[in-house]
Design a protein around this motif. Structure first.
Motif, mmCIF file in Angstrom:
data_model
loop_
_atom_site.group_PDB
_atom_site.id
_atom_site.type_symbol
_atom_site.label_atom_id
_atom_site.label_comp_id
_atom_site.label_asym_id
_atom_site.label_seq_id
_atom_site.Cartn_x
_atom_site.Cartn_y
_atom_site.Cartn_z
ATOM 1 N N VAL A 73 -2.713 9.179 6.712
ATOM 2 C CA VAL A 73 -1.915 8.430 5.736
ATOM 3 C C VAL A 73 -0.716 7.759 6.402
ATOM 4 O O VAL A 73 0.013 8.381 7.172
ATOM 5 N N ASP A 74 -0.536 6.482 6.107
ATOM 6 C CA ASP A 74 0.661 5.742 6.511
ATOM 7 C C ASP A 74 1.704 5.928 5.414
ATOM 8 O O ASP A 74 1.500 5.474 4.286
ATOM 9 N N PRO A 75 2.830 6.601 5.690
ATOM 10 C CA PRO A 75 3.811 6.878 4.637
ATOM 11 C C PRO A 75 4.458 5.622 4.059
ATOM 12 O O PRO A 75 5.041 5.666 2.981
ATOM 13 N N ARG A 76 4.320 4.488 4.759
ATOM 14 C CA ARG A 76 4.903 3.243 4.244
ATOM 15 C C ARG A 76 4.041 2.620 3.148
ATOM 16 O O ARG A 76 4.543 1.909 2.285
ATOM 17 N N THR A 77 2.719 2.897 3.195
ATOM 18 C CA THR A 77 1.805 2.292 2.225
ATOM 19 C C THR A 77 1.114 3.317 1.335
ATOM 20 O O THR A 77 0.494 2.945 0.338
ATOM 21 N N ASN A 78 1.191 4.595 1.710
ATOM 22 C CA ASN A 78 0.487 5.685 1.021
ATOM 23 C C ASN A 78 -1.025 5.543 1.116
ATOM 24 O O ASN A 78 -1.757 6.144 0.333
ATOM 25 N N VAL A 119 -2.915 9.612 -2.356
ATOM 26 C CA VAL A 119 -1.569 10.127 -2.559
ATOM 27 C C VAL A 119 -0.821 9.148 -3.454
ATOM 28 O O VAL A 119 -1.201 7.982 -3.568
ATOM 29 N N ALA A 120 0.217 9.639 -4.087
ATOM 30 C CA ALA A 120 1.051 8.797 -4.936
ATOM 31 C C ALA A 120 2.250 8.296 -4.130
ATOM 32 O O ALA A 120 2.522 8.794 -3.029
#
Length: 255
Positions: A73-78, A119-120
């Motif tokens: 998962v890329d936390p910038r785009t979810n 993910v949300a």
């Protein structure tokens, strides 16, 4: 435990780091360095993404790695990163040379992620996602490893009490693979839709996600019983996606 409760626990621990400083490591936690040239640890490696994600994965064919979906998962785009942004490096001692010049590093060209995984924004848990969807199969651009490094998947659910070992590249042991060599299957949780998660007593923390929970076969070899997904806060142990669930999806995709 409901499917929603399991998923929230899994994703909150994985993405938010849990409330405890060292999730998965209670006062009784015991981990030791392992020999990455010996079975089963020579089949494990580092899963790294271009956005800084660091997890563990295991070879299930010369060009296929099994890991956790949340590791991509890329936390910038979810959302999951592009496959080419994922690199897998087989475990090796510092300065080691690959046997026969065998490559020890490759990039992913394709990724199969557990159906429904999401993910949300935040990122934070998505209560609508299936609890057993936190897994990913990576197809590599180069076959890796030597004969005997490929691991098999357990096709069923091992009974509670079955001995396990669980290790990986964990955040508090930079560059060193450590493992709990004396843990076990604690039990299982099933949601109303019949989806199952495996509960274990193994000590492991951030970075071990995606690593295999390994059990001995009667012939002395090793088999993957589950893929690490959740490190619980303040206690030793956590949750894994059983490989029996993963195998059913992968086989269905190839029919």
């Amino acid at each position: 435990m409901s499917g929603q409760a399991i998923l929230c626990a899994v994703l909150w621990a994985a993405l938010a780091g849990c409330a405890a400083p060292s999730p998965g490591l209670g006062p009784d936690a015991a981990r030791v360095p392992v020999d990455v040239t010996a079975a089963p640890w020579r089949s494990l490696g580092l899963v790294a993404t271009a956005v800084g994600g660091r997890c563990t994965g295991v070879l299930v064919s010369p060009n296929t790695v099994l890991t956790a979906a949340h590791c991509l998962v890329d936390p910038r785009t979810n959302r999951a990163v592009a496959p080419r942004a994922v690199q897998f490096t087989l475990a090796s001692p510092p300065g080691a040379v690959s046997p026969g010049g065998t490559p020890r590093q490759a990039r992913a060209t394709e990724a199969l992620i557990g159906p429904g995984f999401s993910v949300a924004p935040g990122p934070r848990p998505d209560p609508s996602a299936p609890p057993d969807s936190d897994w990913a199969v990576l197809l590599l651009d180069t076959p890796l490893g030597a004969p005997g490094q490929v691991m098999s998947l357990e096709a069923g659910l091992l009974p509670p009490g079955t001995p396990l070992v669980f290790g990986g590249y964990q955040s508090d042991r930079e560059g060193q693979m450590v493992a709990d060599l004396n843990c076990a299957v604690s039990g299982y949780a099933r949601d109303p839709a019949g989806r199952v998660m495996l509960h274990h007593s193994c000590a492991a923390t951030t970075g071990a996600s995606g690593g295999p929970l390994l059990a001995r076969r009667p012939d002395g070899g090793w088999i993957v019983a589950g893929i690490g997904s959740l490190a619980e806060g303040g206690v030793t142990g956590g949750w894994a996606v059983p490989t029996a669930s993963i195998a059913r999806v992968v086989l269905s995709a190839h029919r």
